[in-house]
Structure formats: structure tokens, C-alpha cells
Design a protein around this motif. Structure first.
Motif: not given
Length: 157
Positions: A71-76, A97-103, A136-146
Motif C-alpha cells: 500500500s502507498s501508506s506502507s510504502q511511505y 488525495t483522500s483527505g486522510s493521510g497518504i493515499s 496534495r504533496y506530502v513528501g518523498a522517500k529515497r528507496i534506492l541505495s546509491s
């Protein structure tokens, strides 16, 4: 003859301007994402028969053996926070986009754009600066190692 040359040059310009990356080189991630553009949205979808946003993101990263939650909230919850002005291709961008957290989630592809599965338009690339997403932007996460980034998301080879 001159008209044919102009037409050919315009055609080549269009060819090199289409896509998610550089005009002359595409990364492995660019190619993977580009191959998935135009697929219909499907709630809960995780295959090329239809994607939802997190299913699309998970599918792309699975191609590179990078495990992500469903899920998007778990990916966050995974990865390292990244400031908007420090985004690099392959970073995940998140929205409320839903008004109740990462969606909603997408993959940053460079040049202020991100790839995602839109509920109304399917898989596509949009600008982060679009009014709808900017608000609606909340933030970003870096998943990939260098090393992973250098392997399939970087233009510098």
C-alpha cells in the motif's frame, strides 16, 4: 526538398523529446516505466491488466528486485526522507488525495515529473507542479541505495 527536410527534422525532434528521460539515453527504469504507460487504472491492480498507484510502483521496483510493501501508506514508512528540491529519479513521491493521510504514490522520473497510476487516466506521467498534486504533496522517500541508483536510474554511466 526543403519541406521534406524540415518535416524530418521536426519528426526527429519530437522523437527525441518524447519519454521520461534524456533525449539521447534512457535508463533501465525509464524504459520500464515507459513500457507501462497507458495501462488502465484498476483498484487493487498489480499487473499490466490494470494498476492502482501502489501496485504500479511495486511492479516497477519488483523488476529491479527492490521489495516494497503493497500500500502507498506502507510504502511511505520505508526509505529515507528527501526534500522536494533534492529529488532524483527513482524516489517515491507521496500525496494525500483522500483527505486522510497518504493515499497516492508515484515514482519521480526527473524534470519535475512523476509516473503514477491515475484513477481517471491510468498510468501516466504528470508534473509535480500541477495544481492538484502540488496542493496534495506530502513528501518523498529515497528507496534506492546509491549502487541501485547507479545501476538502473542514473543517466551517468
Amino acid at each position: 526538398m526543403k519541406k521534406k527536410l524540415v518535416t524530418a527534422v521536426v519528426g526527429l525532434s519530437l522523437l527525441f523529446s518524447i519519454g521520461t528521460g534524456s533525449a539521447f539515453a534512457a535508463t533501465k527504469m525509464d524504459n520500464t516505466i515507459q513500457d507501462l504507460m497507458g495501462i488502465d487504472y484498476k483498484y487493487g491492480g498489480t499487473t499490466t491488466k490494470g494498476f492502482d498507484c501502489s501496485g504500479f510502483v511495486k511492479y516497477v521496483f519488483d523488476k529491479f528486485n527492490v521489495e516494497l510493501p503493497r500500500s502507498s501508506s506502507s510504502q511511505y514508512e520505508v526509505g529515507d526522507k528527501v526534500k522536494k528540491d533534492e529529488l532524483r529519479p527513482g524516489d517515491l513521491v507521496f500525496f494525500n488525495t483522500s483527505g486522510s493521510g497518504i493515499s497516492h504514490v508515484g515514482i519521480y522520473v526527473g524534470n519535475g515529473q512523476f509516473a503514477h497510476a491515475s484513477t481517471s487516466k491510468g498510468t501516466r506521467i504528470d508534473d509535480l507542479s500541477m495544481d492538484y498534486y502540488e496542493k496534495r504533496y506530502v513528501g518523498a522517500k529515497r528507496i534506492l541505495s546509491s549502487k541501485q541508483y547507479d545501476s538502473f536510474a542514473s543517466y551517468e554511466k
